[in-house]
Motif scaffolding. Structure first.
Motif, PDB file in Angstrom:
ATOM      1  N   GLY A  77       1.658  -6.799 -11.233  1.00 18.58           N
ATOM      2  CA  GLY A  77       1.694  -6.828 -12.683  1.00 18.58           C
ATOM      3  C   GLY A  77       2.515  -5.750 -13.329  1.00 18.58           C
ATOM      4  N   LEU A  78       3.087  -4.849 -12.545  1.00 17.28           N
ATOM      5  CA  LEU A  78       3.878  -3.758 -13.105  1.00 17.28           C
ATOM      6  C   LEU A  78       5.346  -4.154 -13.216  1.00 17.28           C
ATOM      7  CD1 LEU A  78       2.453  -0.632 -11.240  1.00 17.28           C
ATOM      8  CD2 LEU A  78       1.787  -1.550 -13.471  1.00 17.28           C
ATOM      9  N   THR A  79       6.019  -3.584 -14.205  1.00 20.19           N
ATOM     10  CA  THR A  79       7.453  -3.783 -14.342  1.00 20.19           C
ATOM     11  C   THR A  79       8.194  -2.737 -13.517  1.00 20.19           C
ATOM     12  OG1 THR A  79       7.532  -2.360 -16.294  1.00 20.19           O
ATOM     13  CG2 THR A  79       7.177  -4.728 -16.663  1.00 20.19           C
ATOM     14  N   ARG A  80       9.501  -2.921 -13.432  1.00 18.87           N
ATOM     15  CA  ARG A  80      10.305  -2.074 -12.561  1.00 18.87           C
ATOM     16  C   ARG A  80      10.187  -0.580 -12.877  1.00 18.87           C
ATOM     17  NH1 ARG A  80      16.473  -3.571 -10.706  1.00 18.87           N
ATOM     18  NH2 ARG A  80      16.693  -1.931  -9.141  1.00 18.87           N
ATOM     19  N   PRO A  81      10.227  -0.163 -14.149  1.00 19.87           N
ATOM     20  CA  PRO A  81      10.078   1.281 -14.414  1.00 19.87           C
ATOM     21  C   PRO A  81       8.754   1.846 -13.909  1.00 19.87           C
ATOM     22  CG  PRO A  81      10.948   0.166 -16.349  1.00 19.87           C
ATOM     23  CD  PRO A  81      10.526  -0.908 -15.398  1.00 19.87           C
ATOM     24  N   SER A  82       7.669   1.087 -14.099  1.00 16.52           N
ATOM     25  CA  SER A  82       6.358   1.576 -13.651  1.00 16.52           C
ATOM     26  C   SER A  82       6.272   1.603 -12.131  1.00 16.52           C
ATOM     27  CB  SER A  82       5.241   0.698 -14.216  1.00 16.52           C
ATOM     28  OG  SER A  82       5.198   0.791 -15.623  1.00 16.52           O
ATOM     29  N   ILE A  83       6.885   0.611 -11.480  1.00 17.71           N
ATOM     30  CA  ILE A  83       6.901   0.595 -10.016  1.00 17.71           C
ATOM     31  C   ILE A  83       7.652   1.816  -9.489  1.00 17.71           C
ATOM     32  CG2 ILE A  83       7.785  -0.627  -7.992  1.00 17.71           C
ATOM     33  CD1 ILE A  83       7.242  -3.245  -9.530  1.00 17.71           C
ATOM     34  N   ALA A  84       8.771   2.142 -10.136  1.00 19.54           N
ATOM     35  CA  ALA A  84       9.546   3.312  -9.716  1.00 19.54           C
ATOM     36  C   ALA A  84       8.728   4.592  -9.860  1.00 19.54           C
ATOM     37  CB  ALA A  84      10.832   3.401 -10.538  1.00 19.54           C
ATOM     38  N   LEU A  85       7.971   4.707 -10.944  1.00 22.70           N
ATOM     39  CA  LEU A  85       7.134   5.887 -11.148  1.00 22.70           C
ATOM     40  C   LEU A  85       6.046   5.984 -10.079  1.00 22.70           C
ATOM     41  CD1 LEU A  85       6.744   5.846 -15.032  1.00 22.70           C
ATOM     42  CD2 LEU A  85       7.960   7.565 -13.676  1.00 22.70           C
ATOM     43  N   ARG A  86       5.425   4.846  -9.761  1.00 28.53           N
ATOM     44  CA  ARG A  86       4.379   4.847  -8.728  1.00 28.53           C
ATOM     45  C   ARG A  86       4.977   5.231  -7.365  1.00 28.53           C
ATOM     46  NH1 ARG A  86      -0.034   1.695 -10.628  1.00 28.53           N
ATOM     47  NH2 ARG A  86      -0.157   2.182 -12.851  1.00 28.53           N
ATOM     48  N   ALA A  87       6.173   4.719  -7.095  1.00 22.44           N
ATOM     49  CA  ALA A  87       6.814   5.021  -5.814  1.00 22.44           C
ATOM     50  C   ALA A  87       7.089   6.518  -5.688  1.00 22.44           C
ATOM     51  CB  ALA A  87       8.110   4.224  -5.690  1.00 22.44           C
ATOM     52  N   MET A  88       7.628   7.112  -6.743  1.00 22.28           N
ATOM     53  CA  MET A  88       7.918   8.542  -6.702  1.00 22.28           C
ATOM     54  C   MET A  88       6.639   9.361  -6.586  1.00 22.28           C
ATOM     55  SD  MET A  88      10.162  10.836  -6.487  1.00 22.28           S
ATOM     56  CE  MET A  88      11.632   9.863  -6.809  1.00 22.28           C
ATOM     57  N   GLU A  89       5.586   8.914  -7.231  1.00 18.21           N
ATOM     58  CA  GLU A  89       4.311   9.623  -7.166  1.00 18.21           C
ATOM     59  C   GLU A  89       3.781   9.655  -5.738  1.00 18.21           C
ATOM     60  OE1 GLU A  89       0.743   7.737  -8.864  1.00 18.21           O
ATOM     61  OE2 GLU A  89       0.504   9.588 -10.013  1.00 18.21           O
ATOM     62  N   ILE A  90       3.908   8.534  -5.010  1.00 19.77           N
ATOM     63  CA  ILE A  90       3.450   8.488  -3.620  1.00 19.77           C
ATOM     64  C   ILE A  90       4.194   9.510  -2.773  1.00 19.77           C
ATOM     65  CG2 ILE A  90       3.489   7.068  -1.522  1.00 19.77           C
ATOM     66  CD1 ILE A  90       2.853   4.660  -3.344  1.00 19.77           C
ATOM     67  N   LEU A  91       5.524   9.568  -2.929  1.00 17.12           N
ATOM     68  CA  LEU A  91       6.313  10.511  -2.140  1.00 17.12           C
ATOM     69  C   LEU A  91       6.008  11.952  -2.536  1.00 17.12           C
ATOM     70  CD1 LEU A  91       9.726   8.608  -2.109  1.00 17.12           C
ATOM     71  CD2 LEU A  91       7.909   8.579  -0.391  1.00 17.12           C
ATOM     72  N   ASP A  92       5.868  12.203  -3.830  1.00 16.48           N
ATOM     73  CA  ASP A  92       5.486  13.551  -4.279  1.00 16.48           C
ATOM     74  C   ASP A  92       4.156  13.969  -3.671  1.00 16.48           C
ATOM     75  OD1 ASP A  92       7.743  13.739  -5.857  1.00 16.48           O
ATOM     76  OD2 ASP A  92       6.713  13.332  -7.741  1.00 16.48           O
TER      77      ASP A  92
END
Length: 269
Positions: A77-92
């Motif tokens: 249900g997330l759009t691309r900007p939110s997916i990118a934020l979640r992805a970066m959060e996981i790596l951080d």
């Protein structure tokens, strides 16, 4: 197949191996998510006193997987900007998990540490490297910034600002020999001996007082953010006083030297 292996090669020592050698242990989400979970589990395992992190095959970690990174979890249900934020959060969170671990971590850098892999090595408390190791802040080479996962924070503190600026802006490789010369790694170790040397160092650390080691790790990292020497000295002193007053470690160390034996720290009175 498990992309993150956790073993116990020596008493009180955990070995964490990134196990995707065909991709030089690139940072796909099916590697990074279990890595974070493994680090958090090890941190709460009180039988582990020191941790070694390495990579399978000829690479330590080659950074972002540009071919098959997969998808981060929980993105329906997330759009691309939110997916990118979640992805970066996981790596951080992987880098921060290393910093938060109760135990010191030794990065046994056996090969390429590129981009995010460079960041993983810098998040560790100690780095040993084989002659085959090399480091690269790769983002600038890919048309991005070289700053990611704490690299622009950690690298200047490890080697000084001028060297860090030059390395990050030029995108060049740091060889193992240069890494040792500039203090990026503690020392070079022949590749066949890298893990054994890392385990020996981990065992030495594990033999000391648990709160002594944990407070030393915390204090060393907090020193990088201290606003003044006086403030930091106060923190150092409180840690020293806590262990001195609440344990008989000092008396045991003194007695052990007199009796010409290794001390056995009880971490209590």
């Amino acid at each position: 197949m498990s992309f993150v292996l956790v073993e116990r090669p020596r008493e009180n020592v955990a070995l964490v191996t990134l196990n995707r050698p065909e991709r030089m242990n690139a940072m796909a989400f099916d590697v990074m998510v279990p890595l974070k979970e493994s680090l958090e589990a090890i941190s709460n395992d009180n039988s582990v006193r020191a941790v070694v992190l390495t990579g399978a095959g000829r690479g330590f970690c080659s950074g972002a997987d540009q071919a098959s990174a997969g998808s981060p979890p929980h993105i329906d249900g997330l759009t691309r900007p939110s997916i990118a934020l979640r992805a970066m959060e996981i790596l951080d969170d992987v880098v921060l998990a290393i910093r938060r671990m109760h135990q010191p971590m030794i990065a046994a850098v056996n090969g390429a540490a590129i981009g995010g892999g460079f960041c993983l090595s810098l998040a560790a408390d100690i780095r040993l490297a084989s002659p085959d190791a090399y480091f690269r802040a790769a983002g600038i080479n890919n048309g991005l910034t070289a700053s990611e996962l704490g690299l622009s924070y950690l690298l200047p503190r490890a080697i000084g600002s001028s060297r860090a600026f030059e390395i990050m802006l030029s995108g060049r490789d740091i060889t193992a020999e240069e890494a040792e010369r500039i203090g990026l790694v503690s020392r070079l170790v022949p590749g066949t001996d890298l893990l054994d040397e890392s385990f020996a160092l981990a065992e030495r650390i594990a033999a000391f007082s648990r709160p002594g080691v944990e407070l030393t790790k915390r204090t060393l990292w907090s020193s990088l953010d201290a606003s003044s020497m006086a403030q930091h000295m106060n923190q150092e002193g409180l840690g020293q006083l806590m262990i001195r007053l609440m344990t008989d470690n000092f008396e045991e160390a003194t007695l052990a030297r007199r009796e010409k034996r290794d001390p056995v720290f009880r971490d209590m009175r």
